[in-house]
Design an enzyme around this catalytic site. Structure first.
Site, PDB file in Angstrom:
ATOM      1  N   SER A 101       0.830  -1.197   0.000  1.00  0.00           N
ATOM      2  CA  SER A 101       0.000   0.000   0.000  1.00  0.00           C
ATOM      3  C   SER A 101       0.874   1.259   0.000  1.00  0.00           C
ATOM      4  CB  SER A 101      -0.960  -0.045   1.190  1.00  0.00           C
ATOM      5  OG  SER A 101      -1.922   0.975   1.122  1.00  0.00           O
ATOM      6  N   ASP A 145     -10.143  -4.318  -4.731  1.00  0.00           N
ATOM      7  CA  ASP A 145      -9.544  -3.355  -3.789  1.00  0.00           C
ATOM      8  C   ASP A 145     -10.394  -2.090  -3.745  1.00  0.00           C
ATOM      9  OD1 ASP A 145      -7.872  -1.439  -2.487  1.00  0.00           O
ATOM     10  OD2 ASP A 145      -6.116  -2.645  -3.011  1.00  0.00           O
ATOM     11  N   HIS A 179      -8.522  -4.629  -0.114  1.00  0.00           N
ATOM     12  CA  HIS A 179      -7.242  -3.974   0.180  1.00  0.00           C
ATOM     13  C   HIS A 179      -6.504  -4.630   1.351  1.00  0.00           C
ATOM     14  CE1 HIS A 179      -4.398  -0.688  -0.191  1.00  0.00           C
ATOM     15  NE2 HIS A 179      -4.495  -0.449   1.106  1.00  0.00           N
TER      16      HIS A 179
END
Length: 288
Positions: free
Chosen positions: A170, A235, A264
């Site tokens: 991320s 996501d 995610h």
């Protein structure tokens, strides 16, 4: 430019937002600290003390295999580094840049479990303003943070670049890509990467504006190491198209892992996640 409201267009073209404000809005949510570093009598060595919020899942034996220390960044922040000795015969050490809203205390169990399963040791760090690291989170600081971690890993443990795998998750992909664009390493793993801050905030953005934070999409063509991209197809934070485009722009990609149905924060729960990492590290990198 379909998809942008009139006010958003005005914001972009009339009074572009401050990059640091975009960065703060999109990325930085330091959690309540889940650990402390306890110094010995000399003040030169530290041990890790985890709070209940860290949700440690292992015994004292595994905890004793975690080393923690401070290092100083070029921005004069003192950040925490962690070295998890997960396996005695590791060829590779992973330099792991974790995601948002977690710190090293929360990640420590994951590191031990992951490293022991893929036969790697794991070195990680808390960004400025996260956990017990000083300073405040910012785009400039996360670049300085990973540089300091890289230097600490290289000098303190004497590990060669070809035996280091950079892993970013991320927001951690931002600093990972920046470092990978400047150093050749054993490999790079990009887990739920983002193209740039503006492209997350305004999905119709097609170019990198001068005020765009985290312009990873412009840096990935400079990565000379093998790259594995991992992304969930559902996501909800960083759209799957970000991973797909990053994959297409990297010069030396391997077979990516698109996790069907994953969001995610749950990619690691799918069986193909570990299997792909094992294949990449223990098979594909072994023959290079």
């Amino acid at each position: 430019m379909n998809g942008l409201s009139f006010s958003e267009l005005c914001c972009l073209f009339c009074c572009p937002p401050c990059p640091s404000r975009i960065a703060a809005k999109l990325a930085f949510l330091p959690p309540e600290k889940t650990y402390d570093l306890i110094s010995d009598e000399t003040g030169s060595r530290y041990s890790l003390h985890l709070t209940e919020r860290a949700e440690w899942q292992y015994s004292q034996r595994e905890l004793d295999n975690i080393e923690v220390f401070y290092t100083r960044t070029s921005k004069h922040n003192r950040i925490v580094c962690m070295f998890a000795r997960c396996t005695p015969n590791a060829k590779f050490t992973i330099l792991f840049s974790h995601g948002n809203a977690v710190d090293l205390g929360q990640m420590s169990s994951f590191y031990i479990g992951l490293g022991s399963r893929i036969n790697c040791n794991i070195f990680s760090f808390d960004y400025s303003g996260y956990g017990a690291s000083g300073g405040k989170p910012s785009e400039k600081n996360i670049y300085a943070d990973i540089d300091a971690a890289w230097q600490a890993l290289r000098t303190r443990y004497g590990i060669s670049p070809q035996n280091i795998i950079l892993y970013g998750q991320s927001i951690g992909t931002v600093s990972t890509i920046d470092l990978a664009s400047r150093y050749e390493v054993g490999a790079v793993i990009l887990h739920s990467p983002l193209m740039s801050g503006m492209r997350v905030a305004f999905p119709e953005t097609k170019r990198t504006w001068f005020f765009d934070p985290f312009p990873s999409i412009d840096k990935v063509p400079k990565i000379t190491s093998p790259v594995l991209v991992i992304h969930g197809t559902e996501d909800e934070v960083i759209d799957f198209t970000h991973g797909l485009t990053i994959y297409e722009r990297c010069p030396r990609t391997v077979e990516p892992l698109w996790v069907e149905g994953a969001g995610h924060n749950d990619v690691e729960l799918y069986g193909q996640y570990l299997e792909r990492l094992k294949q990449f590290i223990n098979v594909e990198l072994a023959v290079n």
